[in-house]
Design a protein around this motif. Structure first.
Motif, PDB file in Angstrom:
ATOM      1  N   THR A 319      32.438   7.866   0.395  1.00 58.18           N
ATOM      2  CA  THR A 319      31.140   7.481   1.226  1.00 58.18           C
ATOM      3  C   THR A 319      30.212   8.576   1.370  1.00 58.18           C
ATOM      4  O   THR A 319      30.910   9.931   1.459  1.00 58.18           O
ATOM      5  CB  THR A 319      31.894   7.673   2.890  1.00 58.18           C
ATOM      6  OG1 THR A 319      32.600   8.695   3.062  1.00 58.18           O
ATOM      7  CG2 THR A 319      33.119   6.367   3.064  1.00 58.18           C
ATOM      8  N   LEU A 320      28.743   8.572   1.794  1.00 59.35           N
ATOM      9  CA  LEU A 320      27.774   9.936   1.846  1.00 59.35           C
ATOM     10  C   LEU A 320      27.764  10.211   2.521  1.00 59.35           C
ATOM     11  O   LEU A 320      28.188  10.012   4.618  1.00 59.35           O
ATOM     12  CB  LEU A 320      26.329   8.493   1.239  1.00 59.35           C
ATOM     13  CG  LEU A 320      26.113   7.906  -0.210  1.00 59.35           C
ATOM     14  CD1 LEU A 320      25.100   7.884  -0.064  1.00 59.35           C
ATOM     15  CD2 LEU A 320      26.585   9.324  -1.305  1.00 59.35           C
ATOM     16  N   PRO A 321      27.681  10.947   3.227  1.00 60.20           N
ATOM     17  CA  PRO A 321      27.442  13.031   4.046  1.00 60.20           C
ATOM     18  C   PRO A 321      26.758  12.142   5.483  1.00 60.20           C
ATOM     19  O   PRO A 321      25.544  10.930   4.904  1.00 60.20           O
ATOM     20  CB  PRO A 321      27.445  13.438   3.583  1.00 60.20           C
ATOM     21  CG  PRO A 321      27.212  13.694   1.837  1.00 60.20           C
ATOM     22  CD  PRO A 321      27.541  12.635   2.139  1.00 60.20           C
ATOM     23  N   ASP A 322      27.070  11.764   6.636  1.00 59.91           N
ATOM     24  CA  ASP A 322      26.775  11.301   7.508  1.00 59.91           C
ATOM     25  C   ASP A 322      25.777   9.552   7.046  1.00 59.91           C
ATOM     26  O   ASP A 322      24.826   9.851   7.725  1.00 59.91           O
ATOM     27  CB  ASP A 322      25.494  12.617   7.780  1.00 59.91           C
ATOM     28  CG  ASP A 322      24.371  12.328   8.867  1.00 59.91           C
ATOM     29  OD1 ASP A 322      25.276  11.924  10.144  1.00 59.91           O
ATOM     30  OD2 ASP A 322      23.578  12.012   9.753  1.00 59.91           O
ATOM     31  N   SER A 323      26.969   9.421   6.503  1.00 59.29           N
ATOM     32  CA  SER A 323      25.975   7.916   6.289  1.00 59.29           C
ATOM     33  C   SER A 323      26.512   6.601   7.763  1.00 59.29           C
ATOM     34  O   SER A 323      27.970   6.975   8.597  1.00 59.29           O
ATOM     35  CB  SER A 323      26.395   7.577   4.611  1.00 59.29           C
ATOM     36  OG  SER A 323      28.110   7.325   5.196  1.00 59.29           O
ATOM     37  N   PRO A 324      26.050   5.397   7.893  1.00 58.23           N
ATOM     38  CA  PRO A 324      27.089   5.184   9.080  1.00 58.23           C
ATOM     39  C   PRO A 324      28.485   4.164   8.726  1.00 58.23           C
ATOM     40  O   PRO A 324      29.595   4.286   9.281  1.00 58.23           O
ATOM     41  CB  PRO A 324      25.616   3.731   8.758  1.00 58.23           C
ATOM     42  CG  PRO A 324      24.930   3.998   7.763  1.00 58.23           C
ATOM     43  CD  PRO A 324      24.922   5.236   7.496  1.00 58.23           C
ATOM     44  N   ALA A 325      28.900   4.251   7.283  1.00 64.30           N
ATOM     45  CA  ALA A 325      29.999   4.205   6.696  1.00 64.30           C
ATOM     46  C   ALA A 325      30.874   5.636   7.289  1.00 64.30           C
ATOM     47  O   ALA A 325      32.004   5.624   7.735  1.00 64.30           O
ATOM     48  CB  ALA A 325      30.695   4.228   4.617  1.00 64.30           C
ATOM     49  N   ALA A 326      30.427   6.645   7.286  1.00 63.16           N
ATOM     50  CA  ALA A 326      31.285   8.093   7.115  1.00 63.16           C
ATOM     51  C   ALA A 326      31.340   8.042   8.993  1.00 63.16           C
ATOM     52  O   ALA A 326      32.791   8.516   9.140  1.00 63.16           O
ATOM     53  CB  ALA A 326      30.698   9.421   7.028  1.00 63.16           C
TER      54      ALA A 326
END
Length: 396
Positions: A319-326
């Motif tokens: 997951t990308l940092p500070d993404s909705p998924a994270a």
């Protein structure tokens, strides 16, 4: 001993009937006459057969211009097609793209190849819409107008996910005629379809057909499919890419983009990006140069790798940092390759691959929530994730 009288002394027999002899002579003369007549006719026929080509060339050869036969009016369907071409052809252009030159220390520098396609004039400001694959990686762009004028151009924006690009003409002298825009929502299978483009460099070529099917799905960039694609049997060949697909009113209903063919030539199966999607994407490209891409900020495993693992769904690699998924607590695979989270459904619809997930996120829309079904360690749970625009993340 009695001796026979000499032959000359034998009295002759009685003479035949004179009338019979005369009839025999007449029949003989008639037979001879018929034979002579037949021979004469055969000679005449043989002479005519030998002389016929020469006589025909002498008597029937057109030694001057032929008289033009009056044709009469064109059929109504022909008139409509002719008028459609006259109306739309000034809005269709020929796009040329030269790739960047590659410099090698081992070989002499060679001229970069030039690829070409088609495009449509979108507005009076000089924006031209074409396929992204026509202008991708181009260092120089040029456009030949229907009038023959050649104009340099530059890229305004590209949308690889939709295989669309917008160009800007630089100081054209020819008056611009923007193409009329139609709708792809109310199309029906069987209605007439017309394509204008430059197949194999043959400019201003018109082909006709019908709308063969609707709501096809066409893969473009990785992990994305264009939905609602129009299938047509109007002949589309290399060089038609980026050109218009039209309805019988001369309105744009799609941008021709791909064919299915074993030989590379038209096999009667062509595809066009629906104009409703084109209208939305082109507006975004002209306004901001980019098209919002709905996403949740994950890097997914390739579908062939997922299939080899026997997993049905989207495997999250990270997951990308500070993404909705994270922020929603989703986790990627561990460093040693252990799979953590697999997305198996979105808003209740099964997800078998990234194309299914991308379609679900597009349906939900940027800024809205989507409910994802996540499999982890054999257990299933539902997670609410906000859809965001990841186009800027992709560019960086």
């Amino acid at each position: 001993m009695t001796s026979l009288p000499p032959r000359s002394s034998v009295p002759p027999g009685p003479d035949p009937d004179p009338r019979l002899r005369q009839a025999q002579l007449q029949r003989a003369r008639g037979t001879d006459r018929l034979l002579r007549i037949a021979i004469i006719w055969l000679l005449l026929l043989a002479t005519f057969w030998v002389a016929q080509p020469y006589l025909s060339a002498l008597w029937f050869s057109a030694t001057g211009p032929r008289t033009v036969t009056a044709r009469g009016d064109l059929a109504p369907a022909e008139k409509a097609t002719v008028e459609l071409f006259k109306q739309v052809s000034p809005s269709v252009v020929h796009v040329f793209a030269q790739a960047a030159q590659r410099v090698s220390p081992f070989f002499a520098q060679q001229e970069a190849p030039v690829q070409s396609g088609s495009g449509v004039i979108w507005d009076a400001a000089g924006h031209v819409v074409t396929n992204n694959h026509v202008v991708q990686n181009a260092s120089q762009l040029g456009v030949r107008m229907a009038s023959g004028e050649f104009v340099t151009a530059r890229v305004v924006g590209q949308a690889p996910n939709y295989d669309l690009a917008v160009l800007q003409l630089e100081r054209p002298q020819t008056a611009l005629r923007p193409i009329a825009i139609g709708s792809s929502e109310d199309l029906q299978v069987g209605q007439a379809a017309f394509a204008i483009g430059n197949p194999y460099g043959l400019e201003q070529t018109l082909t006709t057909g019908i709308v063969s099917a609707l709501r096809r799905r066409l893969p473009t960039a990785a992990a994305h499919e264009v939905r609602g694609v129009i299938q047509t049997d109007a002949a589309i060949n290399p060089g038609n890419s980026g050109g218009p697909l039209l309805d019988s009113a001369g309105r744009l209903i799609g941008i021709n983009t791909a064919i299915i063919s074993g030989s590379g030539a038209s096999a009667g199966i062509g595809f066009a990006i629906p104009v409703d999607a084109v209208n939305r994407v082109v507006t975004a490209l002209i306004t901001s140069g980019t098209v919002p891409v709905p996403g949740i900020g994950i890097i997914a495993a390739r579908e062939n790798e997922t299939a080899q693992l026997g997993i049905d769904g989207v495997v999250i690699l990270r997951t990308l940092p500070d993404s909705p998924a994270a922020r929603a607590g989703l986790e990627g695979a561990t460093n040693d390759g252990y799979v953590r989270d697999v997305i198996t459904a979105a808003d209740g619809k099964p997800v078998h691959g990234m194309s299914d997930l991308a379609a679900a996120l597009e349906d939900a829309g940027i800024g809205r929530d989507v409910k994802l079904t996540i499999e982890r360690d054999g257990r299933s749970r539902t997670v609410t994730v906000k859809v965001t625009d990841i186009s800027q993340q992709r560019r960086t």
